[in-house]
Design a protein around this motif. Sequence first.
Motif, PDB file in Angstrom:
ATOM      1  N   TYR A  10       7.211  -2.649   7.002  1.00 53.60           N
ATOM      2  CA  TYR A  10       6.766  -2.722   5.621  1.00 53.60           C
ATOM      3  C   TYR A  10       7.522  -1.862   4.799  1.00 53.60           C
ATOM      4  CZ  TYR A  10       3.049  -6.322   6.270  1.00 53.60           C
ATOM      5  OH  TYR A  10       2.187  -7.283   6.756  1.00 53.60           O
ATOM      6  N   GLU A  11       7.956  -2.357   3.460  1.00 51.57           N
ATOM      7  CA  GLU A  11       8.423  -1.378   2.510  1.00 51.57           C
ATOM      8  C   GLU A  11       7.345  -1.431   1.322  1.00 51.57           C
ATOM      9  OE1 GLU A  11      12.791  -1.253   1.471  1.00 51.57           O
ATOM     10  OE2 GLU A  11      12.653  -3.064   2.560  1.00 51.57           O
ATOM     11  N   PHE A  12       7.416  -0.422   0.415  1.00 52.39           N
ATOM     12  CA  PHE A  12       6.438  -0.532  -0.759  1.00 52.39           C
ATOM     13  C   PHE A  12       5.123  -0.551  -0.277  1.00 52.39           C
ATOM     14  CE2 PHE A  12      10.275  -2.960  -2.311  1.00 52.39           C
ATOM     15  CZ  PHE A  12      10.781  -2.307  -3.506  1.00 52.39           C
ATOM     16  N   PHE A  13       4.890   0.079   0.814  1.00 48.82           N
ATOM     17  CA  PHE A  13       3.437   0.113   1.163  1.00 48.82           C
ATOM     18  C   PHE A  13       2.727  -0.971   1.476  1.00 48.82           C
ATOM     19  CE2 PHE A  13       4.307   3.919  -1.391  1.00 48.82           C
ATOM     20  CZ  PHE A  13       4.053   4.879  -0.446  1.00 48.82           C
ATOM     21  N   GLY A  14       3.335  -2.032   2.181  1.00 46.58           N
ATOM     22  CA  GLY A  14       2.893  -3.303   2.569  1.00 46.58           C
ATOM     23  C   GLY A  14       2.326  -4.134   1.602  1.00 46.58           C
ATOM     24  N   PRO A  15       1.457  -5.059   1.837  1.00 47.14           N
ATOM     25  CA  PRO A  15       0.916  -5.990   0.974  1.00 47.14           C
ATOM     26  C   PRO A  15       0.219  -5.599  -0.348  1.00 47.14           C
ATOM     27  CG  PRO A  15       0.619  -6.894   3.074  1.00 47.14           C
ATOM     28  CD  PRO A  15       1.080  -5.518   3.290  1.00 47.14           C
ATOM     29  N   PRO A  16      -0.643  -4.412  -0.062  1.00 45.48           N
ATOM     30  CA  PRO A  16      -1.317  -3.861  -0.971  1.00 45.48           C
ATOM     31  C   PRO A  16      -0.294  -3.366  -2.147  1.00 45.48           C
ATOM     32  CG  PRO A  16      -2.060  -2.768   0.783  1.00 45.48           C
ATOM     33  CD  PRO A  16      -1.211  -3.528   1.180  1.00 45.48           C
ATOM     34  N   GLY A  17       0.743  -2.474  -1.735  1.00 43.27           N
ATOM     35  CA  GLY A  17       1.849  -1.710  -2.431  1.00 43.27           C
ATOM     36  C   GLY A  17       2.538  -3.042  -3.138  1.00 43.27           C
TER      37      GLY A  17
END
Length: 436
Positions: A10-17
Amino acid sequence: MALNPRTTRYEFFGPPGAALVMVGTTLVPYLLYFGCQGPDRCPPPLYTAGPWEGLVDRLQALTVADVFRADIFALYVAWFLYLVVLYYALPGSAVPGTVLRNGQRLPYRINGFRSLLVTCGVMFAVYQFYGGHRLFLFISDNYVYWLTSATLFSTLQAVFVYVRSFRRAPPNQEALLALGGNSGNTVYDFFIGRELNPRIGSLDLKVFNELRPGILGWFVLNFAFLIKQAQTLDGGITDSMILIFLLQGVYIFDTLIFEASVLTTMDVTTDGFGWMLSFGDLVWVPFTFSLQARYLSFHPTVLGPVNSGIVLAVAVVGFLIFRLSNSQKNIFRTNPHDPRVKDLKYIETESGSKLLISGWWGLARHINYLGDWLFGLSWCLTTGFDTPIPYFYVMYFAVLLVHRERRDDHKCRTKYKKDWDRYCSIVRYRIIPGIY
Ligand code: NDP
Protein backbone atom coordinates in the motif's frame (compact mmCIF):
# COMPACT_ATOMS: atom_id res chain seq x y z
CA MET A 1 2.86 -14.35 -14.82
CA ALA A 2 -0.78 -13.26 -14.35
CA LEU A 3 -1.78 -10.18 -16.33
CA ASN A 4 -3.05 -8.41 -13.21
CA PRO A 5 -1.18 -9.59 -10.08
CA ARG A 6 -2.59 -8.60 -6.69
CA THR A 7 -1.20 -5.39 -5.20
CA THR A 8 0.60 -6.32 -1.99
CA ARG A 9 2.12 -2.97 -1.03
CA TYR A 10 0.00 0.00 0.00
CA GLU A 11 0.94 3.64 -0.52
CA PHE A 12 -0.61 6.60 1.35
CA PHE A 13 -0.83 4.40 4.51
CA GLY A 14 -3.38 2.08 2.92
CA PRO A 15 -7.19 2.39 2.97
CA PRO A 16 -7.40 4.69 6.06
CA GLY A 17 -4.81 7.01 4.52
CA ALA A 18 -6.62 6.98 1.18
CA ALA A 19 -9.93 7.83 2.88
CA LEU A 20 -8.27 10.62 4.84
CA VAL A 21 -6.65 12.08 1.72
CA MET A 22 -10.00 12.02 -0.10
CA VAL A 23 -11.83 13.82 2.70
CA GLY A 24 -8.99 16.25 3.40
CA THR A 25 -8.28 17.25 -0.18
CA THR A 26 -12.00 17.70 -0.88
CA LEU A 27 -12.26 20.13 2.04
CA VAL A 28 -9.09 22.14 1.33
CA PRO A 29 -10.37 24.13 -1.72
CA TYR A 30 -13.50 25.10 0.27
CA LEU A 31 -11.41 26.12 3.27
CA LEU A 32 -9.15 28.21 1.04
CA TYR A 33 -12.24 29.83 -0.44
CA PHE A 34 -14.23 30.52 2.72
CA GLY A 35 -11.08 31.26 4.74
CA CYS A 36 -9.74 33.81 2.24
CA GLN A 37 -12.64 35.33 0.44
CA GLY A 38 -12.35 39.08 0.58
CA PRO A 39 -9.94 41.86 1.60
CA ASP A 40 -10.81 41.53 5.29
CA ARG A 41 -11.22 37.77 5.37
CA CYS A 42 -7.62 36.52 4.91
CA PRO A 43 -5.50 36.20 8.05
CA PRO A 44 -2.34 38.32 8.25
CA PRO A 45 1.08 36.62 8.56
CA LEU A 46 1.04 36.89 12.34
CA TYR A 47 -2.26 35.24 13.03
CA THR A 48 -4.95 37.23 14.79
CA ALA A 49 -8.45 35.81 15.16
CA GLY A 50 -10.09 38.82 13.44
CA PRO A 51 -10.50 37.72 9.82
CA TRP A 52 -11.53 34.21 10.78
CA GLU A 53 -13.88 35.25 13.56
CA GLY A 54 -17.16 33.45 13.04
CA LEU A 55 -15.68 31.29 10.25
CA VAL A 56 -16.72 28.02 11.90
CA ASP A 57 -20.25 29.37 12.43
CA ARG A 58 -20.40 30.52 8.80
CA LEU A 59 -19.23 27.10 7.61
CA GLN A 60 -21.76 25.33 9.83
CA ALA A 61 -24.57 27.50 8.53
CA LEU A 62 -23.84 26.60 4.90
CA THR A 63 -26.61 24.85 3.00
CA VAL A 64 -26.36 22.86 -0.23
CA ALA A 65 -27.79 25.85 -2.11
CA ASP A 66 -24.82 27.94 -0.93
CA VAL A 67 -22.33 25.72 -2.76
CA PHE A 68 -24.26 23.90 -5.48
CA ARG A 69 -26.30 25.09 -8.46
CA ALA A 70 -27.74 22.61 -10.95
CA ASP A 71 -27.45 25.08 -13.85
CA ILE A 72 -23.74 25.56 -13.20
CA PHE A 73 -23.25 21.81 -12.93
CA ALA A 74 -24.91 21.50 -16.37
CA LEU A 75 -22.58 24.19 -17.72
CA TYR A 76 -19.61 22.35 -16.25
CA VAL A 77 -20.66 19.16 -18.06
CA ALA A 78 -21.02 21.25 -21.24
CA TRP A 79 -17.44 22.53 -20.74
CA PHE A 80 -16.17 18.95 -20.47
CA LEU A 81 -18.12 17.89 -23.57
CA TYR A 82 -16.93 20.96 -25.50
CA LEU A 83 -13.36 19.75 -24.95
CA VAL A 84 -14.29 16.21 -26.01
CA VAL A 85 -15.67 17.68 -29.24
CA LEU A 86 -12.42 19.61 -29.81
CA TYR A 87 -10.46 16.44 -29.12
CA TYR A 88 -12.23 14.69 -32.00
CA ALA A 89 -12.79 17.66 -34.31
CA LEU A 90 -9.35 19.27 -34.32
CA PRO A 91 -6.53 17.71 -36.31
CA GLY A 92 -3.97 15.92 -34.17
CA SER A 93 -1.02 13.59 -34.52
CA ALA A 94 -1.15 10.02 -33.18
CA VAL A 95 1.75 9.40 -30.81
CA PRO A 96 2.36 5.91 -29.40
CA GLY A 97 2.53 5.58 -25.62
CA THR A 98 5.12 3.47 -23.79
CA VAL A 99 5.07 -0.31 -24.20
CA LEU A 100 2.59 -1.76 -21.72
CA ARG A 101 3.24 -5.00 -19.86
CA ASN A 102 0.76 -6.80 -22.15
CA GLY A 103 3.01 -5.77 -25.05
CA GLN A 104 0.54 -3.21 -26.41
CA ARG A 105 1.35 0.41 -27.29
CA LEU A 106 -1.71 2.63 -27.19
CA PRO A 107 -1.97 5.55 -29.62
CA TYR A 108 -2.67 9.01 -28.19
CA ARG A 109 -4.21 11.89 -30.08
CA ILE A 110 -2.10 14.99 -29.50
CA ASN A 111 -4.06 18.18 -30.11
CA GLY A 112 -4.30 19.75 -26.64
CA PHE A 113 -2.39 22.84 -27.70
CA ARG A 114 -4.83 23.38 -30.56
CA SER A 115 -7.70 23.04 -28.08
CA LEU A 116 -6.06 25.76 -26.00
CA LEU A 117 -5.67 28.06 -29.01
CA VAL A 118 -9.30 27.52 -30.05
CA THR A 119 -10.39 28.18 -26.45
CA CYS A 120 -8.35 31.42 -26.42
CA GLY A 121 -10.13 32.37 -29.66
CA VAL A 122 -13.54 31.59 -28.14
CA MET A 123 -12.67 33.64 -25.03
CA PHE A 124 -11.60 36.56 -27.19
CA ALA A 125 -14.76 36.33 -29.31
CA VAL A 126 -17.00 36.12 -26.24
CA TYR A 127 -15.22 39.08 -24.69
CA GLN A 128 -15.33 41.14 -27.86
CA PHE A 129 -18.76 40.38 -29.24
CA TYR A 130 -20.82 39.03 -26.38
CA GLY A 131 -21.16 41.28 -23.39
CA GLY A 132 -17.46 41.98 -22.70
CA HIS A 133 -16.85 41.23 -19.02
CA ARG A 134 -20.18 39.57 -18.34
CA LEU A 135 -19.35 35.91 -18.91
CA PHE A 136 -16.05 36.18 -17.04
CA LEU A 137 -17.64 37.90 -14.07
CA PHE A 138 -20.23 35.14 -14.07
CA ILE A 139 -17.34 32.64 -13.84
CA SER A 140 -15.40 34.44 -11.11
CA ASP A 141 -18.47 35.40 -9.04
CA ASN A 142 -19.69 31.79 -9.02
CA TYR A 143 -16.34 30.20 -8.18
CA VAL A 144 -17.71 28.04 -5.37
CA TYR A 145 -20.45 26.58 -7.58
CA TRP A 146 -17.90 25.66 -10.25
CA LEU A 147 -15.79 24.09 -7.52
CA THR A 148 -18.66 21.90 -6.31
CA SER A 149 -19.60 20.99 -9.88
CA ALA A 150 -16.05 19.87 -10.66
CA THR A 151 -15.82 17.94 -7.37
CA LEU A 152 -19.09 16.13 -8.05
CA PHE A 153 -18.20 15.43 -11.68
CA SER A 154 -14.72 14.12 -10.84
CA THR A 155 -16.13 11.82 -8.16
CA LEU A 156 -18.84 10.47 -10.49
CA GLN A 157 -16.18 9.90 -13.12
CA ALA A 158 -14.03 8.02 -10.59
CA VAL A 159 -17.02 5.79 -9.68
CA PHE A 160 -17.61 5.17 -13.39
CA VAL A 161 -14.03 4.09 -14.15
CA TYR A 162 -13.86 2.00 -10.97
CA VAL A 163 -17.03 0.04 -11.76
CA ARG A 164 -16.08 -0.28 -15.41
CA SER A 165 -12.65 -1.69 -14.53
CA PHE A 166 -14.33 -4.98 -13.57
CA ARG A 167 -15.65 -5.62 -17.09
CA ARG A 168 -14.17 -8.34 -19.20
CA ALA A 169 -12.83 -6.71 -22.34
CA PRO A 170 -13.10 -8.64 -25.59
CA PRO A 171 -11.91 -11.22 -26.45
CA ASN A 172 -12.90 -12.34 -22.96
CA GLN A 173 -9.92 -10.64 -21.40
CA GLU A 174 -9.59 -8.59 -18.23
CA ALA A 175 -8.88 -4.86 -18.47
CA LEU A 176 -5.20 -4.03 -17.87
CA LEU A 177 -4.99 -2.83 -14.27
CA ALA A 178 -2.37 -0.64 -12.62
CA LEU A 179 0.10 -2.76 -10.64
CA GLY A 180 -0.57 -0.55 -7.62
CA GLY A 181 -4.38 -0.46 -7.91
CA ASN A 182 -5.41 -4.09 -7.58
CA SER A 183 -5.37 -4.63 -3.82
CA GLY A 184 -8.95 -5.86 -3.64
CA ASN A 185 -9.80 -3.14 -1.10
CA THR A 186 -12.59 -1.01 -2.56
CA VAL A 187 -11.67 2.26 -0.86
CA TYR A 188 -8.01 1.99 -1.71
CA ASP A 189 -8.42 0.86 -5.32
CA PHE A 190 -11.14 3.46 -5.94
CA PHE A 191 -8.76 6.14 -4.66
CA ILE A 192 -5.50 5.07 -6.30
CA GLY A 193 -7.01 3.96 -9.61
CA ARG A 194 -7.70 0.40 -10.70
CA GLU A 195 -7.59 0.40 -14.49
CA LEU A 196 -4.37 1.67 -16.09
CA ASN A 197 -5.75 3.24 -19.27
CA PRO A 198 -9.55 3.43 -19.25
CA ARG A 199 -10.80 4.47 -22.66
CA ILE A 200 -14.12 5.25 -24.27
CA GLY A 201 -13.54 4.46 -27.91
CA SER A 202 -10.25 6.14 -28.74
CA LEU A 203 -10.62 8.74 -25.97
CA ASP A 204 -8.09 7.98 -23.24
CA LEU A 205 -9.77 9.31 -20.10
CA LYS A 206 -6.60 9.62 -18.05
CA VAL A 207 -4.59 11.68 -20.54
CA PHE A 208 -7.66 13.70 -21.55
CA ASN A 209 -8.34 14.61 -17.91
CA GLU A 210 -4.70 15.29 -17.21
CA LEU A 211 -4.34 17.93 -19.90
CA ARG A 212 -7.71 19.36 -20.95
CA PRO A 213 -10.64 20.30 -18.65
CA GLY A 214 -8.53 21.18 -15.60
CA ILE A 215 -5.52 22.83 -17.23
CA LEU A 216 -7.65 24.87 -19.64
CA GLY A 217 -10.15 25.55 -16.85
CA TRP A 218 -7.32 27.01 -14.77
CA PHE A 219 -6.47 29.39 -17.64
CA VAL A 220 -10.11 30.48 -17.99
CA LEU A 221 -10.42 30.99 -14.21
CA ASN A 222 -7.28 33.13 -14.14
CA PHE A 223 -8.66 35.28 -16.92
CA ALA A 224 -11.98 35.57 -15.10
CA PHE A 225 -10.15 36.80 -11.98
CA LEU A 226 -8.18 39.30 -14.05
CA ILE A 227 -11.48 40.67 -15.34
CA LYS A 228 -12.83 40.67 -11.78
CA GLN A 229 -9.91 42.80 -10.64
CA ALA A 230 -10.46 45.16 -13.55
CA GLN A 231 -14.06 45.56 -12.38
CA THR A 232 -12.92 46.24 -8.80
CA LEU A 233 -10.39 48.85 -10.01
CA ASP A 234 -12.69 50.46 -12.57
CA GLY A 235 -10.73 49.12 -15.52
CA GLY A 236 -7.26 49.04 -13.95
CA ILE A 237 -5.10 45.94 -13.70
CA THR A 238 -2.15 45.70 -11.31
CA ASP A 239 1.34 44.58 -12.30
CA SER A 240 1.00 41.58 -9.96
CA MET A 241 -2.15 40.40 -11.76
CA ILE A 242 -0.46 40.76 -15.14
CA LEU A 243 2.52 38.79 -13.81
CA ILE A 244 0.48 35.92 -12.38
CA PHE A 245 -1.60 35.69 -15.55
CA LEU A 246 1.49 35.62 -17.76
CA LEU A 247 3.63 33.34 -15.58
CA GLN A 248 0.91 30.73 -15.10
CA GLY A 249 0.02 31.21 -18.77
CA VAL A 250 3.59 30.23 -19.67
CA TYR A 251 3.25 27.07 -17.54
CA ILE A 252 -0.10 26.18 -19.13
CA PHE A 253 1.13 26.81 -22.68
CA ASP A 254 4.33 24.88 -21.95
CA THR A 255 2.36 21.90 -20.62
CA LEU A 256 0.27 21.74 -23.78
CA ILE A 257 3.08 22.48 -26.24
CA PHE A 258 4.96 19.53 -24.72
CA GLU A 259 1.77 17.49 -24.42
CA ALA A 260 3.35 14.26 -25.68
CA SER A 261 5.90 14.26 -22.85
CA VAL A 262 3.07 13.47 -20.41
CA LEU A 263 2.99 9.98 -21.94
CA THR A 264 6.21 9.04 -20.14
CA THR A 265 5.27 10.47 -16.73
CA MET A 266 4.48 8.27 -13.75
CA ASP A 267 0.82 9.31 -13.89
CA VAL A 268 0.43 7.78 -17.33
CA THR A 269 2.85 4.84 -17.28
CA THR A 270 2.30 3.60 -13.73
CA ASP A 271 -0.75 5.00 -11.92
CA GLY A 272 -4.27 3.82 -12.57
CA PHE A 273 -7.03 6.30 -13.27
CA GLY A 274 -9.04 6.63 -10.10
CA TRP A 275 -10.28 9.32 -7.70
CA MET A 276 -6.78 10.65 -7.05
CA LEU A 277 -6.15 11.66 -10.66
CA SER A 278 -9.76 12.46 -11.54
CA PHE A 279 -10.05 14.87 -8.59
CA GLY A 280 -6.47 16.11 -8.96
CA ASP A 281 -6.91 16.97 -12.63
CA LEU A 282 -10.41 18.44 -12.50
CA VAL A 283 -10.50 20.09 -9.07
CA TRP A 284 -7.13 20.47 -7.45
CA VAL A 285 -5.28 21.93 -10.43
CA PRO A 286 -7.75 24.58 -11.58
CA PHE A 287 -9.20 25.55 -8.21
CA THR A 288 -6.14 25.63 -5.95
CA PHE A 289 -3.63 26.73 -8.62
CA SER A 290 -5.79 29.78 -9.42
CA LEU A 291 -5.67 30.87 -5.76
CA GLN A 292 -3.14 33.66 -6.38
CA ALA A 293 -5.21 35.20 -9.20
CA ARG A 294 -8.37 34.88 -7.09
CA TYR A 295 -6.64 36.56 -4.14
CA LEU A 296 -5.34 39.40 -6.32
CA SER A 297 -8.83 39.92 -7.76
CA PHE A 298 -10.07 41.22 -4.41
CA HIS A 299 -6.71 42.31 -2.97
CA PRO A 300 -5.06 44.34 -5.76
CA THR A 301 -1.33 44.43 -5.05
CA VAL A 302 1.08 46.82 -6.73
CA LEU A 303 4.58 45.35 -6.77
CA GLY A 304 6.49 48.11 -8.53
CA PRO A 305 9.49 47.55 -10.83
CA VAL A 306 11.95 46.22 -8.22
CA ASN A 307 9.65 43.59 -6.70
CA SER A 308 8.34 42.65 -10.14
CA GLY A 309 11.97 42.18 -11.22
CA ILE A 310 12.63 39.88 -8.25
CA VAL A 311 9.52 37.82 -9.03
CA LEU A 312 10.55 37.59 -12.67
CA ALA A 313 14.10 36.55 -11.77
CA VAL A 314 12.83 33.69 -9.55
CA ALA A 315 10.42 32.70 -12.32
CA VAL A 316 13.07 32.69 -15.04
CA VAL A 317 15.53 30.63 -12.95
CA GLY A 318 12.80 28.14 -11.97
CA PHE A 319 11.37 27.83 -15.44
CA LEU A 320 14.78 27.36 -17.10
CA ILE A 321 15.76 24.57 -14.68
CA PHE A 322 12.33 22.92 -15.15
CA ARG A 323 12.18 23.16 -18.94
CA LEU A 324 15.85 22.51 -19.78
CA SER A 325 16.13 19.47 -17.48
CA ASN A 326 12.89 17.91 -18.69
CA SER A 327 13.84 18.54 -22.32
CA GLN A 328 17.34 17.17 -21.82
CA LYS A 329 15.95 13.86 -20.52
CA ASN A 330 13.33 13.69 -23.29
CA ILE A 331 15.89 14.34 -26.03
CA PHE A 332 18.31 11.82 -24.52
CA ARG A 333 15.66 9.14 -24.19
CA THR A 334 14.37 9.76 -27.75
CA ASN A 335 17.74 9.99 -29.48
CA PRO A 336 20.95 9.70 -27.39
CA HIS A 337 23.00 10.66 -30.49
CA ASP A 338 21.33 14.07 -30.75
CA PRO A 339 24.15 16.70 -30.78
CA ARG A 340 22.55 18.45 -27.78
CA VAL A 341 23.03 15.41 -25.52
CA LYS A 342 25.61 13.19 -27.21
CA ASP A 343 28.45 14.32 -24.92
CA LEU A 344 26.55 13.67 -21.70
CA LYS A 345 27.71 10.83 -19.47
CA TYR A 346 25.36 7.98 -18.61
CA ILE A 347 25.34 4.50 -17.12
CA GLU A 348 24.00 1.43 -18.88
CA THR A 349 21.55 -0.72 -16.92
CA GLU A 350 20.63 -4.38 -17.20
CA SER A 351 17.08 -3.38 -18.16
CA GLY A 352 18.49 -1.74 -21.31
CA SER A 353 17.64 1.87 -20.33
CA LYS A 354 20.36 4.45 -19.89
CA LEU A 355 20.52 6.78 -16.89
CA LEU A 356 22.12 10.20 -17.28
CA ILE A 357 24.78 11.08 -14.73
CA SER A 358 25.91 14.46 -16.05
CA GLY A 359 24.25 17.63 -17.28
CA TRP A 360 21.09 18.56 -15.35
CA TRP A 361 20.52 14.98 -14.24
CA GLY A 362 24.00 14.78 -12.74
CA LEU A 363 23.17 17.62 -10.32
CA ALA A 364 20.27 15.87 -8.56
CA ARG A 365 18.00 12.91 -9.31
CA HIS A 366 14.99 15.21 -9.69
CA ILE A 367 16.44 18.59 -10.50
CA ASN A 368 13.28 19.19 -12.59
CA TYR A 369 11.22 19.22 -9.36
CA LEU A 370 13.41 22.02 -7.97
CA GLY A 371 12.78 24.15 -11.07
CA ASP A 372 9.06 23.47 -10.95
CA TRP A 373 8.92 24.45 -7.28
CA LEU A 374 10.91 27.68 -7.80
CA PHE A 375 8.60 28.65 -10.65
CA GLY A 376 5.64 28.03 -8.33
CA LEU A 377 7.32 30.21 -5.68
CA SER A 378 7.38 33.11 -8.15
CA TRP A 379 3.59 32.79 -8.55
CA CYS A 380 3.12 33.07 -4.79
CA LEU A 381 5.50 36.04 -4.55
CA THR A 382 3.21 38.07 -6.85
CA THR A 383 0.74 38.28 -3.96
CA GLY A 384 3.13 40.06 -1.58
CA PHE A 385 3.26 39.28 2.12
CA ASP A 386 -0.04 40.50 3.58
CA THR A 387 -1.22 36.94 4.20
CA PRO A 388 0.38 33.50 3.94
CA ILE A 389 -2.71 31.91 2.35
CA PRO A 390 -1.65 32.27 -1.34
CA TYR A 391 1.60 30.52 -0.37
CA PHE A 392 -0.44 27.37 0.09
CA TYR A 393 0.70 26.28 -3.37
CA VAL A 394 4.41 26.05 -2.56
CA MET A 395 3.74 24.38 0.79
CA TYR A 396 1.53 21.71 -0.75
CA PHE A 397 3.82 21.34 -3.77
CA ALA A 398 6.88 20.75 -1.61
CA VAL A 399 5.06 17.88 0.14
CA LEU A 400 3.86 16.48 -3.19
CA LEU A 401 7.32 16.60 -4.78
CA VAL A 402 9.11 15.04 -1.79
CA HIS A 403 6.49 12.26 -1.72
CA ARG A 404 6.57 11.87 -5.51
CA GLU A 405 10.36 11.58 -5.50
CA ARG A 406 10.07 8.73 -2.95
CA ARG A 407 7.45 6.98 -5.09
CA ASP A 408 9.62 7.36 -8.21
CA ASP A 409 12.67 6.18 -6.27
CA HIS A 410 10.77 3.02 -5.26
CA LYS A 411 9.67 2.47 -8.86
CA CYS A 412 13.23 2.87 -10.19
CA ARG A 413 14.75 0.73 -7.41
CA THR A 414 12.35 -2.09 -8.32
CA LYS A 415 13.07 -1.67 -12.02
CA TYR A 416 16.85 -1.11 -12.00
CA LYS A 417 17.81 -3.03 -8.81
CA LYS A 418 21.60 -2.77 -8.17
CA ASP A 419 22.01 -0.39 -11.13
CA TRP A 420 19.85 2.10 -9.24
CA ASP A 421 22.13 1.86 -6.18
CA ARG A 422 25.09 2.51 -8.46
CA TYR A 423 23.30 5.49 -10.00
CA CYS A 424 22.39 6.90 -6.56
CA SER A 425 26.00 6.60 -5.40
CA ILE A 426 27.04 8.78 -8.37
CA VAL A 427 24.13 11.26 -8.30
CA ARG A 428 23.79 11.64 -4.54
CA TYR A 429 21.16 14.31 -4.09
CA ARG A 430 17.44 13.75 -4.57
CA ILE A 431 16.12 17.23 -5.44
CA ILE A 432 18.36 20.08 -4.23
CA PRO A 433 22.06 19.74 -5.15
CA GLY A 434 24.25 19.74 -2.05
CA ILE A 435 21.30 19.90 0.35
CA TYR A 436 18.64 17.21 -0.16
P1 NDP B 1 10.23 12.76 -14.24
O1 NDP B 1 10.16 13.55 -15.48
O2 NDP B 1 11.05 13.32 -13.13
O3 NDP B 1 10.81 11.35 -14.65
C1 NDP B 1 11.14 10.31 -13.75
C2 NDP B 1 11.53 9.11 -14.59
O4 NDP B 1 12.64 9.45 -15.44
C3 NDP B 1 12.03 7.92 -13.77
O5 NDP B 1 10.94 7.14 -13.32
C4 NDP B 1 12.87 7.19 -14.79
O6 NDP B 1 12.00 6.50 -15.68
C5 NDP B 1 13.50 8.32 -15.59
N1 NDP B 1 14.79 8.73 -15.06
C6 NDP B 1 15.13 8.95 -13.77
N2 NDP B 1 16.40 9.36 -13.67
C7 NDP B 1 16.90 9.40 -14.92
C8 NDP B 1 18.16 9.73 -15.47
N3 NDP B 1 19.18 10.10 -14.70
N4 NDP B 1 18.33 9.65 -16.81
C9 NDP B 1 17.29 9.29 -17.61
N5 NDP B 1 16.07 8.95 -17.15
C10 NDP B 1 15.87 9.01 -15.82
O7 NDP B 1 8.79 12.34 -13.78
P2 NDP B 1 7.53 13.06 -13.17
O8 NDP B 1 6.37 12.50 -13.88
O9 NDP B 1 7.54 12.90 -11.68
O10 NDP B 1 7.68 14.63 -13.49
C11 NDP B 1 7.51 15.24 -14.76
C12 NDP B 1 7.36 16.75 -14.58
O11 NDP B 1 6.03 17.03 -14.15
C13 NDP B 1 8.29 17.33 -13.53
O12 NDP B 1 8.89 18.50 -14.01
C14 NDP B 1 7.39 17.64 -12.36
O13 NDP B 1 7.86 18.76 -11.64
C15 NDP B 1 6.06 17.91 -13.05
N6 NDP B 1 4.92 17.65 -12.17
C16 NDP B 1 4.09 18.70 -11.85
C17 NDP B 1 3.02 18.53 -11.00
C18 NDP B 1 2.14 19.68 -10.63
O14 NDP B 1 1.20 19.49 -9.88
N7 NDP B 1 2.44 20.89 -11.09
C19 NDP B 1 2.69 17.19 -10.44
C20 NDP B 1 3.61 16.18 -10.84
C21 NDP B 1 4.69 16.40 -11.68
P3 NDP B 1 12.45 5.22 -16.56
O15 NDP B 1 11.71 4.07 -15.98
O16 NDP B 1 12.01 5.56 -17.95
O17 NDP B 1 13.92 5.09 -16.45
